[in-house]
Design a protein around this motif. Structure first.
Motif, PDB file in Angstrom:
ATOM      1  N   ASP A  63       0.809  -1.219   0.000  1.00 18.99           N
ATOM      2  CA  ASP A  63       0.000   0.000   0.000  1.00 18.99           C
ATOM      3  C   ASP A  63       0.846   1.274   0.000  1.00 18.99           C
ATOM      4  OD1 ASP A  63       1.045  -0.008   2.529  1.00 18.99           O
ATOM      5  OD2 ASP A  63      -0.859  -0.193   3.587  1.00 18.99           O
ATOM      6  N   SER A 121      -1.146   5.066   3.984  1.00 20.40           N
ATOM      7  CA  SER A 121      -1.443   4.835   2.577  1.00 20.40           C
ATOM      8  C   SER A 121      -2.448   5.863   2.073  1.00 20.40           C
ATOM      9  CB  SER A 121      -2.015   3.426   2.393  1.00 20.40           C
ATOM     10  OG  SER A 121      -2.387   3.211   1.050  1.00 20.40           O
ATOM     11  N   GLY A 144       5.099  -0.519   3.550  1.00 18.08           N
ATOM     12  CA  GLY A 144       3.965  -1.428   3.468  1.00 18.08           C
ATOM     13  C   GLY A 144       3.860  -2.336   4.676  1.00 18.08           C
TER      14      GLY A 144
END
Length: 427
Positions: A163, A191, A226
């Protein structure tokens, strides 16, 4: 052995001198180097520098060629004396002792001796060439033997997707222990959000983003991408999902298409056009006679700074990274070029996880959070309005940039500040 050691030493010196000459040529004969030399009138100085290095190279080559010549003289002399001794011994035997040896026998022996000498001489010459070659390759071997500072973990993780979120947890970094660059840096980029990083020159802003794709590794602390520690991620995966638009745009000597396809070689024509439109450069490209096949020149010499930067943005967009980073993307541009790039950047940061690094505060207003870095430490964080009122480093940067504008037009200074209008925006 003495000749071999001498040749080895001279060959290494010769290679070092050759590297020096190549360095001079690369510096002074490049486009930027030529311009600098001409502007400062240093043609004679650079010519003399090259002449001195070239003269040193010639002398080393001569010494290298002469090294071991005495050995070759002895070898050749020995090779010549052998047949003479055979003829002498054969003649004495024939004339004084009435031997049955004939002239033909002696000639055959001399021929056989020559056949024996030839491979021996060739083998000795091979040794000389081998020593010289090994000396030349030593520098290459030294380079290849250098351990890679950034390496994949043995069990590197390759996620199916990411993300683009980033977390710095008590990160510290330095090139030398006595000169620390980053000190206890911590922040989180969710994100889809955008973080702006501002601060004086040399405060560590660019170093922070270089740690994300592991151009360097943090000395201590943890950086996640991420949700996974970057040191545990596969390097190719990590760098494939991080896109950076740097201040110094580099374009290869080819067409616009070639430079765009460098990001993704299998991109279609339509994908190239879409990326160029998003980067606000398609109108310029379509106005060119050859369109995407227009040559850009060495390092993009045939394009303006703003055009090169927008092509660089299109190239990164074609890569389609999960995290988009703009590192001083507009600092060296005029107001018109900056405005065009701003028009390209603003829609991108609204739809992608992104980081903005900027000196000009007008480029960071759309960020969800602003981090103020000074001396390698995050000294302030928050929104633009909050930081302006805080009276800290950000306020100082703000006042420095807008003091001239408010002095020039005091009647409208409050309106500018209240509506976030910056010098150059009204044009």
């Amino acid at each position: 052995r003495t000749a071999g050691r001498t040749r080895w030493s001279l060959t290494r010196e010769s290679q070092e001198c050759s590297d020096e000459i190549n360095g001079i040529l690369n510096e002074t004969m490049s486009v930027s180097g030529q311009l600098l030399v001409k502007l400062f009138g240093r043609e004679d100085r650079e010519y003399e520098r090259y002449r001195a290095a070239n003269e040193k190279m010639i002398n080393l080559n001569i010494r290298e060629s002469m090294a071991g010549k005495w050995f070759m003289v002895i070898l050749n002399t020995t090779s010549s004396v052998g047949p003479m001794l055979l003829y002498l011994a054969g003649g004495i035997l024939m004339m004084r002792y009435n031997s049955d040896i004939t002239v033909g026998d002696i000639t055959v022996l001399v021929g056989l001796l020559g056949q024996m000498y030839r491979p021996v001489n060739q083998l000795l010459n091979i040794q000389v060439d081998w020593i010289r070659s090994m000396a030349m390759f030593t520098r290459i071997f030294e380079y290849y033997d250098m351990p890679a500072e950034i390496q994949n973990a043995p069990d590197a993780v390759i996620p199916e997707s990411t993300d683009g979120s980033v977390t710095f947890d008590h990160v510290e970094f330095y090139y030398e222990p006595d000169r620390q660059i980053l000190k206890d840096v911590s922040f989180r980029l969710k994100s889809g959000d955008c973080i702006a990083i501002v601060g004086p020159s040399g405060s560590g802003k660019s170093t922070m983003i270089n740690l994300i794709p592991r151009l360097y590794d943090a000395v201590s602390g943890t950086i996640t991408f991420g949700g996974i520690d970057v040191k545990k991620l596969d390097l190719h995966f990590l760098r494939d999902h991080v896109g950076i638009v740097s201040q110094e745009t580099y374009l290869f000597n080819g067409t616009i298409r070639d430079n765009l396809l460098y990001a993704r070689s299998d991109a279609t024509e339509q994908e190239l056009i879409e990326a160029c439109k998003k980067a606000n450069i398609y109108d310029f490209i379509s106005s060119q006679e050859k369109g995407l096949d227009t040559m850009v020149g060495n390092r993009g010499l045939k394009l303006s700074g703003g055009e090169k930067q927008r092509i660089s943005i299109a190239r990164v967009l074609l890569k389609d990274p999960a995290l988009l980073i703009f590192d001083e993307a507009t600092s060296a541009l005029d107001s018109i070029s900056e405005q065009k790039i701003q028009e390209a950047i603003e829609p991108l940061i609204q739809s992608r996880t992104s980081i903005l690094i900027a000196h000009r505060l007008s480029t960071i207003l759309a960020a969800d959070e602003i981090l103020v870095v000074s001396g390698g430490v995050i000294v302030e964080r928050g929104s633009h309005a909050k930081l302006v009122k805080a009276g800290g480093v950000y306020t100082e940067l703000y006042n420095t940039q807008f003091s001239k504008a408010t002095a020039a037009d005091p009647d409208h200074s409050d309106y500018r500040v209240e509506n976030h209008i910056y010098p150059g925006d009204e044009y």
